[in-house]
Every structure is written in C-alpha cells, then in structure tokens.
Design an enzyme around this catalytic site. Structure first.
Site, PDB file in Angstrom:
ATOM      1  N   ASN A 130     -27.611 -35.625 -17.291  1.00  0.00           N
ATOM      2  CA  ASN A 130     -28.454 -36.427 -16.399  1.00  0.00           C
ATOM      3  C   ASN A 130     -28.110 -37.915 -16.464  1.00  0.00           C
ATOM      4  O   ASN A 130     -28.915 -38.745 -16.064  1.00  0.00           O
ATOM      5  CB  ASN A 130     -29.942 -36.170 -16.685  1.00  0.00           C
ATOM      6  CG  ASN A 130     -30.301 -36.415 -18.133  1.00  0.00           C
ATOM      7  OD1 ASN A 130     -29.550 -37.032 -18.875  1.00  0.00           O
ATOM      8  ND2 ASN A 130     -31.460 -35.921 -18.540  1.00  0.00           N
TER       9      ASN A 130
ATOM     10  N   ARG B  56     -35.322 -45.673 -24.198  1.00  0.00           N
ATOM     11  CA  ARG B  56     -36.436 -45.127 -24.972  1.00  0.00           C
ATOM     12  C   ARG B  56     -37.494 -46.210 -25.125  1.00  0.00           C
ATOM     13  O   ARG B  56     -37.180 -47.379 -25.364  1.00  0.00           O
ATOM     14  CB  ARG B  56     -35.982 -44.661 -26.364  1.00  0.00           C
ATOM     15  CG  ARG B  56     -35.253 -43.322 -26.360  1.00  0.00           C
ATOM     16  CD  ARG B  56     -36.126 -42.150 -25.906  1.00  0.00           C
ATOM     17  NE  ARG B  56     -35.405 -40.888 -25.850  1.00  0.00           N
ATOM     18  CZ  ARG B  56     -34.849 -40.371 -24.748  1.00  0.00           C
ATOM     19  NH1 ARG B  56     -34.927 -40.998 -23.590  1.00  0.00           N
ATOM     20  NH2 ARG B  56     -34.240 -39.197 -24.796  1.00  0.00           N
TER      21      ARG B  56
ATOM     22  N   GLN C  23     -45.138 -39.889 -25.742  1.00  0.00           N
ATOM     23  CA  GLN C  23     -45.136 -39.205 -24.450  1.00  0.00           C
ATOM     24  C   GLN C  23     -45.827 -37.860 -24.593  1.00  0.00           C
ATOM     25  O   GLN C  23     -45.459 -37.126 -25.514  1.00  0.00           O
ATOM     26  CB  GLN C  23     -43.693 -39.022 -23.957  1.00  0.00           C
ATOM     27  CG  GLN C  23     -43.103 -40.352 -23.537  1.00  0.00           C
ATOM     28  CD  GLN C  23     -41.743 -40.262 -22.871  1.00  0.00           C
ATOM     29  OE1 GLN C  23     -41.149 -41.258 -22.520  1.00  0.00           O
ATOM     30  NE2 GLN C  23     -41.228 -39.073 -22.685  1.00  0.00           N
TER      31      GLN C  23
ATOM     32  N   HIS D 287     -41.783 -40.203 -17.375  1.00  0.00           N
ATOM     33  CA  HIS D 287     -40.380 -39.988 -17.776  1.00  0.00           C
ATOM     34  C   HIS D 287     -39.719 -38.956 -16.834  1.00  0.00           C
ATOM     35  O   HIS D 287     -39.718 -37.760 -17.110  1.00  0.00           O
ATOM     36  CB  HIS D 287     -40.348 -39.480 -19.223  1.00  0.00           C
ATOM     37  CG  HIS D 287     -39.001 -39.540 -19.843  1.00  0.00           C
ATOM     38  ND1 HIS D 287     -38.796 -39.439 -21.188  1.00  0.00           N
ATOM     39  CD2 HIS D 287     -37.768 -39.688 -19.307  1.00  0.00           C
ATOM     40  CE1 HIS D 287     -37.511 -39.533 -21.454  1.00  0.00           C
ATOM     41  NE2 HIS D 287     -36.860 -39.665 -20.321  1.00  0.00           N
TER      42      HIS D 287
END
Ligand code: NDP
Length: 385
Positions: free
Chosen positions: A147, A285, A314, A333
């Site tokens: 990704n 991050r 998260q 995210h």
C-alpha cells in the site's frame, strides 16, 4: 494443525456491501522498484471487494480450512476481556492490520506460548513489540509495498487539501453557503513551495515523484542517501537530519517507520524550528508526533495545518484532541486500506501463510523479524531499543 487469529476492522455500519462503486481494479504488473506483486498459489476473493473488515476475512477462510487449520476472525481487540486476548492463549499465528492494530505487547506475547508467526496485513509492524518478538522466537512479516503507493496518493491529496484550504471550502458548500472570502483567506498555491519528506523509502520517494510536476522545490532526509541519478532527476536537496531540514520547508511529510529513533520526533522543540505557517502531514505513525505539541502549534499559528491518518491509540478515543484542533485534515487510518490496497495485502498475507505452512522461505522483503533478530526489510528500516 494451526489456529490462526485474525483481527480486522468492523464491517460498514450499514452492513457488508452487496455492490461496489466500480466493477474492476486496474491490473498492476510490478511495483515501481521492480518487486513483483504478491503471488500466492491462489486466491478465493474478488479483487475490489471489501476484504479488510470482519466479513471479508482477507479472503482466507476456505484456503485455511481446506488445509485443516482453524481461523478465528474478530474486531474485538482491546482489553483483557477482548476476544483477541481470550483467543490468543493457544493461537499459532496472529494476523493484524495497522489500521486496526492488535497490539502485541510483551505481556500478551508472554500469554501466547504457541505463537510463532505475526503477520501484518499491510506495512508497519510497530504494533508488535519487536524486542519481545525477537526474544520469543516469533517471526514477524508484513506485505512490503502493498500500500505504499496508496499512502503516497493520500499524502499528495492531504498536502493539496491543506495548502488550498479544501476541507473548509467544501464544508461551506455542504452548509449551503457561498462566502468566497472565508474560503480563500487561508488558501495558497503549492507551486514554488519548499516541500520535504522525513524518509525517502517506498512511500517517501513515491511522494517526491508525484509532487515533482507541481514545480515545487523538493527536499529529503533519510538514513541512507538515494542514488545520485534520482537526486538529479527530481532536483532533490538532501539534509543530514530532520532537524537540519525542517527550518527550510513550507510543507513537511513524514514517511519513516515508528521506532525508537523516530518516536516523538515532532515535539515542541522541532516544531519551533519550522517556518511559521508550515504544513505537516503525517501518514506514518501517530507517535512520531507529540500529540499535545501538535495542538499547541496549530493553536499558536506555528503550523498552518496538520493532516494525516495515523493516531495513537487506534481507534482514537472520541475526545482525542486531534479531532477538534484547528486547521486539521485528519482521517481515520484509511490511506493504506483502499480496496485496491486490500486486494494486494490480502494476496500477500495468503502468500506468507502458504510459505509458512509449506515450510518454504518467506520472501526476504516481507520479513521484519526472523530467527531471533531483525531480518529482511526489518533489518534495513527498523531498530529496537
Ligand atoms: P520503507 O521501509 O520503504 O521506507 C522507510 C524509510 O524510512 C527507509 O528509507 C528508512 O531508511 C527510513 N528511515 C528509518 N528511520 C529513519 C530515521 N530515523 N530518519 C530518517 N529516515 C528513516 O517503508 P514505506 O515507505 O513503505 O513505509 C514507511 C512507513 O509508513 C511504514 O513504516 C509505516 O509506519 C507507514 N505506513 C503507513 C500506512 C498508512 O496506511 N498510513 C501504510 C503503509 C505504511 P533506510 O532504509 O534508508 O535505513
């Protein structure tokens, strides 16, 4: 036979999709550096379908069950009473996505004596305590490159969104308004700005390549320098450290892994050295930026905008200050979990599992920890305490 425990994010609130906006995905032969895409022996899913949520199961169930393995899929990952923590005690393999991370802390690793493989269905294995994984002999693997381009596109979108003041302008329309002055009073052109990336790995370099046609001045810092030909092609200025680079920049994008060298890097001290009114984009991050220092910098005007899709923890709690701070362009995210990316990381996860169960080597580029040490990509990009 193995027990595979897979932690995925929840299905859409209105249910798993019956139809999709598009009928197919473009066919991509190779990643930009020539690395081949995931190549499992087979897949049991339709590329372009939602695979990263609980019902999608990364398309793994029929393959794993046909081999006699047990697959447990859950989104319930936090706290001692979570399904994840209950099922972990006899799991052989854990699969988790950075978007909805099942934190593998030293305490949890100690409770999982059978655990031998932790697969990140995506990129970035910082939700696994790598030192504890090394000590416990756990192999950690991720689907390198799956990704990276997805994230690079998101970064470019967020840079343009902040600099051009897109989100407040869109909101004016949705709210029925037309006040052009409100929309443009914070809107600039990106052209001519000094733009730099902290780390020029797969994502960082892809961001630089995508920004070059905007006629900006490009900068980077990294632990290793890019080939001279690439620096020349893109007109890059190299800086030995983030500290040296950021005072020169209008836009900073962070594309480094989270590890001891980068944790808390963007705190009050570094932010105070940036140009007043700089923009900061962090899709790497959340913990690379100091949560409260970012809020202070936006409130004082030191930063003109902050955007990204990474938070800590998260999911971010409802009261997380990044939800309500001024001039932000945060998303959950999502950048690395487009349907396009999901097809690649689901196939990559299957490839890793096939290698593991067949007893053949996992690709070196997928390895983060193996044989009791950082290995493969992990040895290049990470450090441990
Ligand atoms: P790469 O491994 O290709 O690149 C990481 C780069 O960071 C490497 O060039 C590495 O340097 C460099 N680096 C490491 N430490 C430092 C440091 N202290 N200072 C400067 N540079 C450093 O990874 P990707 O580009 O694919 O991904 C980068 C990160 O992005 C991931 O680790 C992950 O945290 C995040 N990510 C976020 C996603 C999202 O959905 N938001 C999805 C995918 C990734 P070198 O190798 O030269 O030593």
């Amino acid at each position: 036979m193995a027990k595979i425990l897979c932690v995925l994010y929840d299905d859409p609130v209105d249910g798993y999709p019956a139809t999709y906006a598009r009928d197919d995905l473009p066919v991509i032969e190779r990643y930009p550096d020539g690395q081949t895409l995931p190549s499992p022996k087979g897949v049991d899913f339709t590329p372009g379908h939602l695979l990263g949520s609980v019902t999608g199961e990364l398309g793994l169930r029929s393959y794993l069950e046909s081999q006699g393995h047990t697959l447990v899929v859950t989104s319930d990952k936090d706290g001692p009473d979570s399904v994840f923590e209950r099922e972990l005690v006899d799991a052989d393999v854990v699969i988790s996505q950075p978007f909805w991370p099942a934190y593998l802390t030293p305490e949890r690793i100690a409770k999982a004596p059978n655990l031998k493989l932790a697969v990140t269905a995506g990129i970035g294995s910082d939700h696994v305590d790598l030192s504890a994984a090394i000590d416990a002999g756990i192999t950690v693997a991720e689907v390198t490159y799956c990704n990276s381009i997805s994230v690079a596109e998101h970064v470019v979108m967020m840079i343009l969104g902040l600099v051009r003041n897109y989100i407040p302008s869109y909101k004016i329309v949705v709210d029925g308004g037309w006040n052009i002055a409100d929309a443009v009073a914070r809107s600039y052109d990106l052209e001519g700005m000094q733009v730099g990336t902290v780390a020029a790995g797969r994502i960082g370099l892809a961001v630089l390549r995508r920004l070059a046609p905007f006629d900006v001045r490009l900068h980077y810092t990294d632990r290793h320098r890019l080939p001279a030909a690439v620096e020349e092609e893109l007109g890059l200025t190299f800086h030995a450290s983030a500290q040296e680079m950021v005072p020169h920049l209008d836009v900073v994008t962070i594309n480094a892994p989270l590890h001891p060298e980068t944790e808390g890097l963007f705190g009050d001290k570094l932010l105070s050295t940036m140009k007043r009114g700089a923009y900061l984009i962090n899709t790497a991050r959340g913990k690379i930026a100091d949560r409260d220092a970012i809020v202070r910098a936006l409130e004082s005007g030191q930063l003109a905008g902050y955007a990204g899709d990474v938070w800590y923890p998260q999911p971010a709690p409802a009261e997380h200050p990044w939800r309500s701070m001024p001039h932000h362009g945060m998303t959950p995210h999502i950048s690395g979990s487009s349907l396009s990316a999901q097809a690649r990381y689901a196939a990559g996860t299957r490839e890793i599992l096939e290698s593991w169960f067949d007893g053949t080597p996992i690709r070196d580029e997928y390895l983060i920890v193996d044989g009791g040490k950082l290995a493969g990509t992990g040895a290049h990009s990470y450090s441990t305490k």
